[in-house]
Structure formats: C-alpha cells, structure tokens
Write an enzyme that holds these catalytic residues in place. Sequence first.
Site, PDB file in Angstrom:
ATOM      1  N   GLY A 244       0.913  -1.273   0.172  1.00  0.00           N
ATOM      2  CA  GLY A 244      -0.103  -0.182   0.058  1.00  0.00           C
ATOM      3  C   GLY A 244       0.966   1.298   0.063  1.00  0.00           C
ATOM      4  O   GLY A 244       0.762   2.122  -0.865  1.00  0.00           O
ATOM      5  N   GLY A 472       2.079  -6.575   4.697  1.00  0.00           N
ATOM      6  CA  GLY A 472       3.443  -7.095   4.317  1.00  0.00           C
ATOM      7  C   GLY A 472       4.357  -6.727   5.343  1.00  0.00           C
ATOM      8  O   GLY A 472       5.486  -7.298   5.504  1.00  0.00           O
ATOM      9  N   ALA A 515       2.054  -0.905  14.923  1.00  0.00           N
ATOM     10  CA  ALA A 515       2.624  -2.040  15.479  1.00  0.00           C
ATOM     11  C   ALA A 515       2.612  -1.711  16.892  1.00  0.00           C
ATOM     12  O   ALA A 515       2.543  -2.462  17.926  1.00  0.00           O
ATOM     13  CB  ALA A 515       4.199  -2.367  15.136  1.00  0.00           C
ATOM     14  N   ARG A 652      12.686  -0.533  21.112  1.00  0.00           N
ATOM     15  CA  ARG A 652      12.830  -1.877  21.350  1.00  0.00           C
ATOM     16  C   ARG A 652      12.055  -2.639  19.783  1.00  0.00           C
ATOM     17  O   ARG A 652      11.200  -2.026  19.430  1.00  0.00           O
ATOM     18  CB  ARG A 652      12.153  -2.360  22.573  1.00  0.00           C
ATOM     19  CG  ARG A 652      11.874  -3.716  22.709  1.00  0.00           C
ATOM     20  CD  ARG A 652      11.166  -4.247  23.557  1.00  0.00           C
ATOM     21  NE  ARG A 652      10.913  -5.644  23.946  1.00  0.00           N
ATOM     22  CZ  ARG A 652      10.224  -6.093  24.561  1.00  0.00           C
ATOM     23  NH1 ARG A 652       8.971  -5.399  25.074  1.00  0.00           N
ATOM     24  NH2 ARG A 652       9.940  -7.700  24.765  1.00  0.00           N
ATOM     25  N   ASN A 655      10.329  -7.473  16.594  1.00  0.00           N
ATOM     26  CA  ASN A 655      10.667  -8.743  15.880  1.00  0.00           C
ATOM     27  C   ASN A 655      11.871  -8.169  14.837  1.00  0.00           C
ATOM     28  O   ASN A 655      11.807  -7.666  13.844  1.00  0.00           O
ATOM     29  CB  ASN A 655       9.693  -9.497  14.928  1.00  0.00           C
ATOM     30  CG  ASN A 655      10.262 -10.537  14.069  1.00  0.00           C
ATOM     31  OD1 ASN A 655      11.305 -10.686  13.507  1.00  0.00           O
ATOM     32  ND2 ASN A 655       9.429 -11.768  14.049  1.00  0.00           N
ATOM     33  N   GLN A 662      11.582  -4.405   6.971  1.00  0.00           N
ATOM     34  CA  GLN A 662      11.140  -3.059   6.790  1.00  0.00           C
ATOM     35  C   GLN A 662      12.147  -2.018   6.486  1.00  0.00           C
ATOM     36  O   GLN A 662      11.981  -1.373   5.437  1.00  0.00           O
ATOM     37  CB  GLN A 662      10.359  -2.472   8.111  1.00  0.00           C
ATOM     38  CG  GLN A 662       9.026  -3.444   8.152  1.00  0.00           C
ATOM     39  CD  GLN A 662       8.005  -2.932   7.201  1.00  0.00           C
ATOM     40  OE1 GLN A 662       7.729  -1.969   7.103  1.00  0.00           O
ATOM     41  NE2 GLN A 662       7.534  -4.051   6.268  1.00  0.00           N
ATOM     42  N   LYS A 725       9.450   1.853  18.814  1.00  0.00           N
ATOM     43  CA  LYS A 725       9.038   3.031  18.125  1.00  0.00           C
ATOM     44  C   LYS A 725       8.822   2.883  16.567  1.00  0.00           C
ATOM     45  O   LYS A 725       9.018   1.576  16.321  1.00  0.00           O
ATOM     46  CB  LYS A 725      10.257   3.986  18.022  1.00  0.00           C
ATOM     47  CG  LYS A 725      10.622   4.585  19.512  1.00  0.00           C
ATOM     48  CD  LYS A 725      11.691   6.109  19.818  1.00  0.00           C
ATOM     49  CE  LYS A 725      12.976   5.498  19.427  1.00  0.00           C
ATOM     50  NZ  LYS A 725      13.765   6.711  19.407  1.00  0.00           N
ATOM     51  N   GLU A 729       8.342   3.510   8.352  1.00  0.00           N
ATOM     52  CA  GLU A 729       8.770   4.667   7.565  1.00  0.00           C
ATOM     53  C   GLU A 729       9.929   5.246   7.739  1.00  0.00           C
ATOM     54  O   GLU A 729      10.657   5.854   6.724  1.00  0.00           O
ATOM     55  CB  GLU A 729       7.587   5.755   7.511  1.00  0.00           C
ATOM     56  CG  GLU A 729       6.259   5.163   7.204  1.00  0.00           C
ATOM     57  CD  GLU A 729       5.310   6.068   7.392  1.00  0.00           C
ATOM     58  OE1 GLU A 729       4.978   6.557   8.586  1.00  0.00           O
ATOM     59  OE2 GLU A 729       4.445   6.559   6.383  1.00  0.00           O
TER      60      GLU A 729
HETATM   61  N1  MCN Z   1       8.504  -3.409  14.008  1.00  0.00           N
HETATM   62  C1  MCN Z   1       9.233  -3.921  14.847  1.00  0.00           C
HETATM   63  N2  MCN Z   1       9.541  -3.213  16.063  1.00  0.00           N
HETATM   64  C2  MCN Z   1       9.064  -2.201  16.220  1.00  0.00           C
HETATM   65  C3  MCN Z   1       8.257  -1.552  15.258  1.00  0.00           C
HETATM   66  C4  MCN Z   1       7.822  -2.263  14.238  1.00  0.00           C
HETATM   67  O1  MCN Z   1       9.497  -5.374  15.002  1.00  0.00           O
HETATM   68  N3  MCN Z   1       9.507  -1.185  17.278  1.00  0.00           N
HETATM   69  C5  MCN Z   1       8.120  -4.166  12.664  1.00  0.00           C
HETATM   70  C6  MCN Z   1       7.026  -5.080  12.879  1.00  0.00           C
HETATM   71  O2  MCN Z   1       7.090  -6.227  11.988  1.00  0.00           O
HETATM   72  C7  MCN Z   1       5.691  -4.221  12.247  1.00  0.00           C
HETATM   73  C8  MCN Z   1       6.406  -3.475  11.232  1.00  0.00           C
HETATM   74  O3  MCN Z   1       7.804  -3.256  11.485  1.00  0.00           O
HETATM   75  O4  MCN Z   1       4.819  -5.157  11.653  1.00  0.00           O
HETATM   76  C9  MCN Z   1       5.856  -2.039  10.832  1.00  0.00           C
HETATM   77  O5  MCN Z   1       5.612  -1.477  12.195  1.00  0.00           O
HETATM   78  P1  MCN Z   1       5.244   0.163  12.068  1.00  0.00           P
HETATM   79  O6  MCN Z   1       6.408   0.963  11.980  1.00  0.00           O
HETATM   80  O7  MCN Z   1       4.345   0.461  13.176  1.00  0.00           O
HETATM   81  O8  MCN Z   1       4.477   0.328  10.839  1.00  0.00           O
HETATM   82  P2  MCN Z   1       2.881  -0.245  10.591  1.00  0.00           P
HETATM   83  O9  MCN Z   1       2.458  -1.340  11.039  1.00  0.00           O
HETATM   84  O10 MCN Z   1       1.987   1.168  11.094  1.00  0.00           O
HETATM   85  O11 MCN Z   1       3.065  -0.183   9.159  1.00  0.00           O
HETATM   86  C10 MCN Z   1       2.764   0.880   8.132  1.00  0.00           C
HETATM   87  C11 MCN Z   1       4.012   1.282   7.463  1.00  0.00           C
HETATM   88  C12 MCN Z   1       3.702   2.484   6.580  1.00  0.00           C
HETATM   89  S1  MCN Z   1       2.868   3.863   7.264  1.00  0.00           S
HETATM   90  C13 MCN Z   1       3.922   2.332   5.331  1.00  0.00           C
HETATM   91  S2  MCN Z   1       3.756   3.561   4.172  1.00  0.00           S
HETATM   92  C14 MCN Z   1       4.480   0.998   4.828  1.00  0.00           C
HETATM   93  C15 MCN Z   1       5.281   0.458   5.742  1.00  0.00           C
HETATM   94  O12 MCN Z   1       4.468   0.299   7.051  1.00  0.00           O
HETATM   95  N4  MCN Z   1       3.802   0.408   3.779  1.00  0.00           N
HETATM   96  C16 MCN Z   1       4.467  -0.911   3.643  1.00  0.00           C
HETATM   97  N5  MCN Z   1       5.898  -0.883   5.425  1.00  0.00           N
HETATM   98  C17 MCN Z   1       5.376  -1.689   4.472  1.00  0.00           C
HETATM   99  N6  MCN Z   1       5.574  -2.862   4.007  1.00  0.00           N
HETATM  100  C18 MCN Z   1       5.256  -3.472   3.090  1.00  0.00           C
HETATM  101  N7  MCN Z   1       5.508  -4.849   2.902  1.00  0.00           N
HETATM  102  N8  MCN Z   1       4.178  -3.103   2.070  1.00  0.00           N
HETATM  103  C19 MCN Z   1       3.856  -1.797   2.442  1.00  0.00           C
HETATM  104  O13 MCN Z   1       2.839  -1.167   1.958  1.00  0.00           O
HETATM  105 MO1  MOS Z   2       2.131   5.442   5.209  1.00  0.00          MO
HETATM  106  S1  MOS Z   2       2.500   6.347   3.965  1.00  0.00           S
HETATM  107  O1  MOS Z   2       1.938   6.615   6.529  1.00  0.00           O
HETATM  108  O2  MOS Z   2       0.609   4.563   4.765  1.00  0.00           O
END
Ligand code: MCN
Ligand code: MOS
Length: 762
Positions: A244, A472, A515, A652, A655, A662, A725, A729
């Site tokens: 997305g 993803g 997350a 922290r 995973n 990511q 955190k 992104e």
């Molecule tokens: N995570 C972790 N430890 C943390 C935070 C996160 O291990 N402290 C890992 C986890 O596996 C978590 C992932 O990172 O599922 C992403 O966490 P987070 O940063 O909270 O982001 P969101 O789950 O809110 O995902 C959205 C973010 C955004 S805004 C965009 S844009 C984006 C992204 O994630 N689009 C993606 N990563 C993407 N990855 C894929 N494969 N496809 C997209 O469209």
């Molecule tokens: Mo991410 S661009 O905030 O979906």
Amino acid sequence: MTVHDMKHAASDSARLEAVGGRLSRVDGPAKITGAAKYAFEQQLEGLAHAVLVGATIAAGKVTAIDTRAAETAPGVLAVLTPGSIMELKGASDWFGRPPAEETYCPLVREVTFSGQHVAAVVAETFEQAVAAAALVKVWYDETPAIVDLSDGSDGIPIDAMTKEWGDAQAAFAAAPVRVCAAYNTPREFQAAMEPHGLIARWEGDALTIWEPSQWLDGMARTYAEWFGVPFENVRLVSPYIGGGFGSKALALAHSAVAAAAAKMLGRPVKLVLNRPQNFTSYGGRAATRQTVAIGADREGRIQSIVHRGVNETAVDGMWVEPLGSVTSIMYATPNFSSKQNVVRVNTVVPGAKRAPGENPSAFGIECAIDELAYELGIDPLEMRLINYAEQDPEAKKAWSTRQLREAFAAGAEAFGWAKRSPAPRSMRDGHQLIGWGVAAGTYPVRRAYGEAMVKLLADGSAEVESSSIDMGQGTYTILAQTAAETLGVPVKQVSVKLGDSRLARAGVTGGSRLAGVMTGAVYKAAGQALDELIGLALSDPRSPFHGLQANTLVVKDGRIASPRGDGPEISIPELMGTLGREKIEAKGDTVPASFTPQQRYNNYTTIATAIPHTEGDYSRHSWCAHFVEVRVDEDFGTVRVSRVVSALDSGRLYNPKLAESQWKGGIIMGIGQALLEEGIVDRRHGRIVNGNLADYMLPTNADIPDIQTISVGIPDPHSSALGGKGVGELGIVGVAPAIANAVFHATGKRVRDLPITLEKLI
Ligand code: MCN
Ligand code: MOS
C-alpha cells in the site's frame, strides 16, 4: 535428544516466539502456497465487471458523452455517466470534518486532471467491459492546464506550517559562513504490486466490500456516509494486501463507482484499476521544491536555518507535504524559520507515500548540511555531531530516546568511514569514481488508541482479532508473538485474524503507528484473558489449584503451575475441561475510559484522536543514519549504489527479522527515489506519460547492493506499551540525500534535483 537438549530447544523456540524474537512470518506459508486470498480473488455468484473511462484532457468540461455503441455491445449491463449514476451523499474527510458539498458524484463533468473518471461500463465479463468502454465517446471543451509546479505562482501559504524562533533572517545575514540552495523532488508514485480496486456487494442495505485497505474502519465510514446507511451496515474485508505504502487508506472515486454500480444493478460488481489508472486514480507523492539557507560560525556551529518549501496540490483538493518537519528538529539552532506554500496543479490530489513530509524534508536539510560541511572543510559526519540537538529544538522538550549519536558511531564503524578521503573525486577504481556519503533520517512516533479481542479456547489455542491489517509489514506475526508471550502458549497455537471490519475496531495503518498501537492493545487484552484464567483456576472449587493459597499462577508453554512449582501442573485444555469452559475472551483496549461513544467511533474512523508526538514532557521520534557508497562511471555518468550501511533507532524491536526487512524495504525505495523514480507529465494534455511499471523506473534486484542494517535502539517507555518506536517509514528517510552527498563526493557535482540521472552528471 537428551533431556538437556530438549530443554534447550524449548527455550530457543520460546525466545524465537517471544516479543523480540526473529520469528519468520506466520502468514508466509499462506502467501507462498497461494492459499492467501486477496480482495479480487473472491469468487462471487453473479459477479459483474466494471471498467472506467478516463478523461483525455487535464482541464475543461465534458460537453457530450455518446454511450449508444457501448450500451448495445455484447454483455453490457449499464453505462454510467454523471447523468445516470445514482446520487451519493458527501462524506466527511479523514479528520472527520463534514463535507463541503451535500452530494457527491464520482464521475465528473468538470475535468481537473487527466485520467479523471468520466464514465464507467459494467458488463458480464471483464473483457466485454473493456471492449465496451473503448466505445464510449466523450467530447470535451479543453481549457489550459497547470501541468506542474513550474507553471504555478508562489502558491497559497499554509500558515499552520510556519515554524519560527529567534530571528532567522538577521542571524543568517550576520553569519560568517553561509550556504543557500534549492532542492527539488519530482512527483512519485507508491507503485504497489497489487493494483487498487474492489468487489462490492449489497444485500438489502448492507454493503460488503472486498478491497485492499490500510484502514477498514475509516473506509467503512466513507461508504456508510456516501450511501446514507448505518456504519454497522458496511463490512470491509481485506485480509491480505499486496503493498500500500500509504495509497490504500481511503475510499476513492473508483470505490464509489463500484459500490454504486452494485447497488444500481443489484449484483456484486468488481472494479480493478488497470496500471495506468493506478497512476491517476489516487495521489502519489507531491512534487516539492525547497530552499534551505544555513548560516554558521567558522567552527561549523549553526546560527540560523531559513527554509522555504512548496508542494503541488490539486485544483480541487488539498495536500500538504510537510517539508519543514525534519528541518526543524534535526539540528540545534538558535534561530529558525520555515514556511510552506502549496501550488494548485491539474493532478489528482497527491497523497501519502512512505514517510510523507519527512522524506523530502530530509532531502533538503541533509543535503544542505553536507554543503555546509564542504564549505568549511569539516567532515560531514563531524558536522552533524557539532550540531547535534540535545533536545527537540522546536518543542524545547527532552527526547524520549534519541540514539542518533550511537547510530552515527555504529554506522561509521561498520562502514569504515574513517578511511574516507575527504576531497571530492579523490577515490576511484579505474573508470569508476567512488563517493561516500552520509545522511540522517527521522520519523515521529505517532500514537493512537487501540483495541483487540483475545480468546483462549478449550483446546488450549488462542485467537487474536482486530480489524487492523497486514500489508506485508508483519502485523500477523508480531501480534501472534505478543499474544503467545503474554498468554504463555506456543505461537503455533495462536491464530491471528485481521482485515475484517467486523472484528475489534482499529484505526488507520499509517504513520508507522500500527505495531505500537496493536502490540499494546493485544498485550492488554491477552493480559486480561490470562488474569481471568488464573482467577478461575484459583477460585473455582473444581480447580486443582483451589485452596493452594497462592495469589497467582504461571502459564508457560501452555501449562499452568504455581510460581514455586510446588503444586500441580496441568495444561490449559485440562483446566478449561475441569472448569467446564468453552472459552475465555477479553476485549482489551487502550482507549481512555472517559471517551464517549462518538469519540470512540471517531478514534477508529478519523485521525482526529491521534496523540501528538510531543505530548507531555517528551518529544518522540525514531532516528537513523545512512552511510552509502556510490560508483559513478566517469565517462557515462551512470550511478550505482555499491554499499549501504544504516544504523537505526526504532526503540525496542518486536521482531528484528521483520524490522530489518522493513528498513531494507525503505532503503531500497530510497535508492529508487534517488536514482530512478520520476512521474513525467506531458505538457500538452497533462497526461502522466510513464504511468506504467515498464516506464516508471523502480529499482530491481540488479540495482540493489548488499544492505547492512544495525539496530541501535533501546526500549522507549514513552513511545509505546512495549517500548518500540516506528519502523516502517523510518528506513526511507535520509537515503536520497546520503546518495546525493555520495555522488558529490565522487564527482564534485552537486545534483539538487531528484532523480540523479546520468545527464545531470555529464
Ligand atoms: N516492527 C518491529 N519493532 C518495532 C516496530 C515495528 O519489529 N518497534 C516491525 C513489525 O514487523 C511491524 C513493522 O515493523 O509489523 C511495521 O511497524 P510500524 O512501523 O508500526 O508500521 P505499521 O505497522 O503502521 O505499517 C505501516 C507502515 C507504513 S505507514 C507504510 S507507508 C509502509 C510500511 O509500513 N507500507 C508498507 N511498510 C510496508 N511494508 C510493506 N511490505 N508494504 C507496504 O505497503
Ligand atoms: Mo504510510 S505513507 O503513513 O501509509
């Protein structure tokens, strides 16, 4: 295996499965084997197919539409035009602000961008719909279009974006050393593999939508408002999403067309955008221009930063790409001024693409500080340390955690930065000029309130439910880990259900917040379920723990025992059987108890209740430092990124395997942004000429070197329940400037317009 080995194996798998373990994606096998069913793969009885007809001009009026040939074409069920599509009501925006207009028509008579939907054909088969759509004749009265930022004036000031302290202009004028330059980024697209689209089905006044979605509850609200049905009547289903990157959070015009067609025909309708339509039906990243002026003393200490930014927005919609977001917090400066304007151009409303704001903002400031370093003959890494911000310079608050100094140190060490020869063009390998560049990045910790359902079943398995999503990034996996650890059951006993708006409600997956929000909610819900289980085990007369005089019990690997191990030990199914319980369930949430039902509804369906990252005593952000090596062919100007080492602070990690994936994904996207990506607009009719995956250049495996990521984060208790955190992104922020800086080091040429293509270097 000896008993000793078995114990070891058990504790290894417990470590792997716990929060912080490198568990592989639990949804991996379903995706690899094809068992994962994506939105458009639903097989529905009586499914009809819709295809859109897009405007071939960027500005003007539709004067006539001839639908006769299309209407009589084989298999055609309906041809929809602004005159024949059912009327919808206006819907509120993602802040929950009421619509400007009472009614809404997703097909337009007044065209404001090329590709805008003017008609749609619905037919029995997809092929019939495609063929008939080609027969729809549209006449236009074309007016001049503003195709891009270069056409526009200075634009409209967005006062809310102004940030100022001290006297930036005067301090800049008085500074002994000054740099000032303009930096531009082009229009970019999210380019997810899975296209946008949906299947819509009405049953009475209940609507089911299968649509890839980053925000089921927010989109359900939009559909409910368009059709004037109760929110509960709309169900969004989106268990798997093929990427997305910010583009799939809203219900858009094409979504409205499909849902309206389904209602009008009384049949389920599928509408999937073709690839060019994926470049015009929703907004990519807005093109941006920035000037960054930095004044410093001769030791390199910044005295002033003056920043001006402009981004493109649409003629009939507003998008602000916050260009001063990194500029205002990365470095300590006593004087600062940042202002931003938007310029209306004939485009679909731009939207969110991975790190909207922070990404282009970092391109400006992180190139500018590099220019200042060369101006003064100071190492670019040293320059950043000299101006290290010990607190948030804008909010004047302590950082919750900021491991950026550690990131610089760890990255420099792993990269071998100390071996860099400072002068541009001083490192080479035959015909290849070698350049080393560095840049920092950051992303705010966006927090929100969440909710989750956790069920413990009689067979000892557990279920986690949430209407949040996994596109993803790893939500399924980290929520399984959180539940498994909290409940004390093996991960393989935990099933996570996401992507259905009937499940426990969830807000938007955007701004790298999911997350943190969802691990917090699952931790809470699972804790409640466990407390209930333990409470019953201690209090129910049928339980073997009854009368043990313990005040708690421990559950590990699905077995319950007293903490001292002196009483009985039984499995969860045994206990549930003894208690005669089918299940124990707990809906846990982190929503304030004071919230009214309306506030709760808004919490999931708008972004209005998000918690500011500078709330309270702290300023919360994740941080990173990228070290990049480029090789530039001296004769041809071709740039290859040959090495990347990035050190990142996301607090922290839930995973590390997934977080690294990511980060690398973000870095790869950053390499594409630096060297390849650019939406090219035809100046005659405002059409995106490279609106397909063949001509819109994206990095492939051959463009990507070995990428090393190093986690330097420490748990941040102010940022989330479990100390993490944002991850998703962060990785992209700072990559493009690190590459641009490396290209300067290699060649002595400063390219300030992305992408850095060969003609800009020869
Ligand atoms: N995570 C972790 N430890 C943390 C935070 C996160 O291990 N402290 C890992 C986890 O596996 C978590 C992932 O990172 O599922 C992403 O966490 P987070 O940063 O909270 O982001 P969101 O789950 O809110 O995902 C959205 C973010 C955004 S805004 C965009 S844009 C984006 C992204 O994630 N689009 C993606 N990563 C993407 N990855 C894929 N494969 N496809 C997209 O469209
Ligand atoms: Mo991410 S661009 O905030 O979906």
